[in-house]
Design a protein around this motif. Structure first.
Motif, PDB file in Angstrom:
ATOM      1  N   GLU A 243      -7.985   7.306  -1.294  1.00  0.00           N
ATOM      2  CA  GLU A 243      -8.888   7.341  -0.137  1.00  0.00           C
ATOM      3  C   GLU A 243      -9.335   5.941   0.201  1.00  0.00           C
ATOM      4  N   ASP A 244      -9.412   4.905  -0.848  1.00  0.00           N
ATOM      5  CA  ASP A 244      -9.737   3.691  -0.476  1.00  0.00           C
ATOM      6  C   ASP A 244      -8.447   2.903  -0.045  1.00  0.00           C
ATOM      7  N   GLY A 245      -7.188   3.409  -0.482  1.00  0.00           N
ATOM      8  CA  GLY A 245      -6.055   2.675   0.110  1.00  0.00           C
ATOM      9  C   GLY A 245      -5.720   3.293   1.581  1.00  0.00           C
ATOM     10  N   ASP A 246      -6.045   4.537   1.727  1.00  0.00           N
ATOM     11  CA  ASP A 246      -5.696   5.166   3.026  1.00  0.00           C
ATOM     12  C   ASP A 246      -6.913   4.536   4.245  1.00  0.00           C
ATOM     13  N   GLN A 247      -8.216   4.324   3.773  1.00  0.00           N
ATOM     14  CA  GLN A 247      -8.987   3.509   4.680  1.00  0.00           C
ATOM     15  C   GLN A 247      -8.622   2.035   5.042  1.00  0.00           C
ATOM     16  N   LEU A 248      -7.822   1.271   4.004  1.00  0.00           N
ATOM     17  CA  LEU A 248      -7.314   0.014   3.982  1.00  0.00           C
ATOM     18  C   LEU A 248      -6.052   0.048   5.125  1.00  0.00           C
ATOM     19  N   VAL A 249      -5.180   1.251   5.067  1.00  0.00           N
ATOM     20  CA  VAL A 249      -3.856   1.123   5.652  1.00  0.00           C
ATOM     21  C   VAL A 249      -4.381   1.348   7.163  1.00  0.00           C
ATOM     22  N   THR A 250      -5.222   2.487   7.369  1.00  0.00           N
ATOM     23  CA  THR A 250      -5.787   2.701   9.079  1.00  0.00           C
ATOM     24  C   THR A 250      -6.361   1.345   9.590  1.00  0.00           C
TER      25      THR A 250
ATOM     26  N   LEU B 135       0.843  -1.199   0.052  1.00  0.00           N
ATOM     27  CA  LEU B 135      -0.027   0.109  -0.058  1.00  0.00           C
ATOM     28  C   LEU B 135       0.728   1.341   0.164  1.00  0.00           C
ATOM     29  N   GLU B 136       1.890   1.085   0.777  1.00  0.00           N
ATOM     30  CA  GLU B 136       2.878   2.384   0.569  1.00  0.00           C
ATOM     31  C   GLU B 136       3.348   2.570  -0.579  1.00  0.00           C
ATOM     32  N   ARG B 137       3.760   1.504  -1.256  1.00  0.00           N
ATOM     33  CA  ARG B 137       4.296   1.564  -2.564  1.00  0.00           C
ATOM     34  C   ARG B 137       3.346   2.005  -3.715  1.00  0.00           C
ATOM     35  N   LEU B 138       2.026   1.706  -3.576  1.00  0.00           N
ATOM     36  CA  LEU B 138       1.105   2.087  -4.259  1.00  0.00           C
ATOM     37  C   LEU B 138       0.916   3.802  -4.527  1.00  0.00           C
ATOM     38  N   GLY B 139       1.016   4.322  -3.319  1.00  0.00           N
ATOM     39  CA  GLY B 139       0.735   5.682  -3.340  1.00  0.00           C
ATOM     40  C   GLY B 139      -0.599   6.041  -2.574  1.00  0.00           C
TER      41      GLY B 139
ATOM     42  N   LEU C 135       5.678   0.405  15.543  1.00  0.00           N
ATOM     43  CA  LEU C 135       5.408   1.783  15.974  1.00  0.00           C
ATOM     44  C   LEU C 135       5.546   2.646  14.667  1.00  0.00           C
ATOM     45  N   ALA C 136       6.414   2.357  13.595  1.00  0.00           N
ATOM     46  CA  ALA C 136       6.439   3.173  12.378  1.00  0.00           C
ATOM     47  C   ALA C 136       5.109   3.115  11.716  1.00  0.00           C
ATOM     48  N   ALA C 137       4.587   2.014  11.516  1.00  0.00           N
ATOM     49  CA  ALA C 137       3.292   1.566  10.845  1.00  0.00           C
ATOM     50  C   ALA C 137       2.143   2.563  11.722  1.00  0.00           C
ATOM     51  N   LEU C 138       2.099   2.452  12.819  1.00  0.00           N
ATOM     52  CA  LEU C 138       1.077   3.366  13.757  1.00  0.00           C
ATOM     53  C   LEU C 138       1.284   4.561  13.497  1.00  0.00           C
ATOM     54  N   LYS C 139       2.522   5.181  13.386  1.00  0.00           N
ATOM     55  CA  LYS C 139       2.859   6.543  13.255  1.00  0.00           C
ATOM     56  C   LYS C 139       2.330   7.095  11.624  1.00  0.00           C
ATOM     57  N   ARG C 140       2.753   6.345  10.715  1.00  0.00           N
ATOM     58  CA  ARG C 140       2.241   6.714   9.401  1.00  0.00           C
ATOM     59  C   ARG C 140       0.718   6.585   9.392  1.00  0.00           C
ATOM     60  N   ALA C 141      -0.210   5.527   9.939  1.00  0.00           N
ATOM     61  CA  ALA C 141      -1.607   5.416   9.883  1.00  0.00           C
ATOM     62  C   ALA C 141      -2.144   6.711  10.813  1.00  0.00           C
ATOM     63  N   ILE C 142      -1.469   7.258  11.855  1.00  0.00           N
ATOM     64  CA  ILE C 142      -2.177   8.340  12.533  1.00  0.00           C
ATOM     65  C   ILE C 142      -2.062   9.604  11.634  1.00  0.00           C
ATOM     66  N   ALA C 143      -0.696   9.731  11.079  1.00  0.00           N
ATOM     67  CA  ALA C 143      -0.699  10.969  10.272  1.00  0.00           C
ATOM     68  C   ALA C 143      -1.627  10.896   8.906  1.00  0.00           C
ATOM     69  N   ILE C 144      -2.002   9.776   8.439  1.00  0.00           N
ATOM     70  CA  ILE C 144      -3.090   9.709   7.379  1.00  0.00           C
ATOM     71  C   ILE C 144      -4.323   9.954   7.916  1.00  0.00           C
ATOM     72  N   ALA C 145      -4.657   9.406   9.152  1.00  0.00           N
ATOM     73  CA  ALA C 145      -6.057   9.565   9.657  1.00  0.00           C
ATOM     74  C   ALA C 145      -6.092  11.205  10.121  1.00  0.00           C
TER      75      ALA C 145
END
Length: 320
Positions: free
Chosen positions: A72-79, A65-69, A99-109
């Protein structure tokens, strides 16, 4: 990729197909649909207590998902995937990756202004930080996530937020408040499906009852959970219940009774791949051998505990 497409056509829809396809998708660069299938397979593996397989699916999905860019659908799946991934924190020694995954998802949300996912992700991050002994930072993130809880009416969200509040009351030694919160919502909890109130939360409340002086009730809860989890094949949660029964025995001076619980929990760890169980059991056994005046064995277990806890960035203490 063709093999995955054949399996999707030929196998009946269901858990077996999802998990078979996931094994192939783990070797491919996936699009959004493939990532969805990996997350679905991860959910199935997690519910079947196959933590390592679930981890592989979530990690691969998040990587792709990070590679895909961004979308909105991708961001929902990431969170959504990151929340499930975080629940497997005790199955891996790579805490920094979670921790890195959580911080990235928090920024997206935050960017999307998705208040409920943002709040839950902040609480998951707080949990990870607390277990890594970063207590001040953990409380800051928890309080920020909790601060918006009153603004969110989703039942599933509110249930999850309430569970996190019980954990943080417990970790701060506020056992009576944790029990009061649990009992205050008892009618709602009793009406939930069996799987809706997390087993770790039930174990935590059992420990709180024991620490409030209601030892028989607390240990009774833990023993019932141990039996149920063992019967269902959930050895990770059975081991956590065993650890806390052993701890209760040790705290009341019954060291001989506590030791077999720690030993059995340690043996379960080899099957359930729960690093937190192993760390806790090693510390418990170090304490038991110390009380039995067996310093060499105590030092051996303590050394193993320190080595693994440093490697996994997890801290465990049996003092309140």
């Amino acid at each position: 990729r063709q093999a995955a497409e054949i399996l999707m056509r030929e196998l009946a829809d269901g858990a077996d197909r999802a998990m078979a396809v996931a094994e192939l998708l783990l070797c491919l660069d996936n699009g959004l649909d493939g990532c969805r299938q990996l997350v679905a397979a991860g959910d199935l593996f997690r519910k079947r207590f196959q933590s390592i397989a679930a981890l592989r699916c979530y990690e691969k999905a998040l990587e792709d998902l990070e590679r895909l860019g961004r979308s909105e659908d991708g961001d929902q799946l990431v969170t959504a995937a990151t929340i499930q991934y975080s629940k497997l924190f005790s199955a891996t020694t790579d805490a920094e990756r979670i921790l890195a995954a959580l911080k990235r998802a928090i920024a997206i949300a935050a960017e999307r202004q998705w208040k409920a996912p943002w709040s839950l992700l902040k609480m998951h991050l707080a949990k990870q930080l607390w277990l890594g002994s970063r207590h001040r930072s953990a409380l800051t993130h928890f309080n920020e996530g909790w601060a918006v809880s009153g603004e969110i009416n989703d039942i599933g969200y509110r249930r999850s937020a309430r569970v996190f509040s019980m954990y943080f009351l417990f970790w701060q030694g506020r056992f009576k408040e944790a029990v009061a919160s649990y009992e205050g919502h008892m009618p709602e909890i009793q009406d939930m499906p069996e799987s809706a109130f997390p087993l770790m939360a039930q174990i935590t409340i059992g420990v709180c009852y024991a620490d409030c002086g209601n030892v028989a009730h607390g240990v009774g809860m833990l023993e019932a959970l141990r039996e149920s989890c063992t019967r269902k094949g959930n050895l990770s949660k059975a081991a956590h219940a065993l650890l806390n029964i052993g701890l209760s025995c040790a705290e009341t001076g019954r060291i001989e009774e506590s030791m077999p619980h720690f030993e059995t929990a340690l043996s379960h760890r080899r099957e359930c791949h729960d690093v937190l169980v192993e760390i806790s059991a090693l510390l418990g056994l170090a304490y038991c051998h110390f009380k039995f005046k067996q310093p060499r064995r105590a030092v051996n277990y303590l050394g193993a505990f320190k080595k693994l806890s440093r490697h996994a960035h997890m801290a465990v203490s049996y003092t309140h």
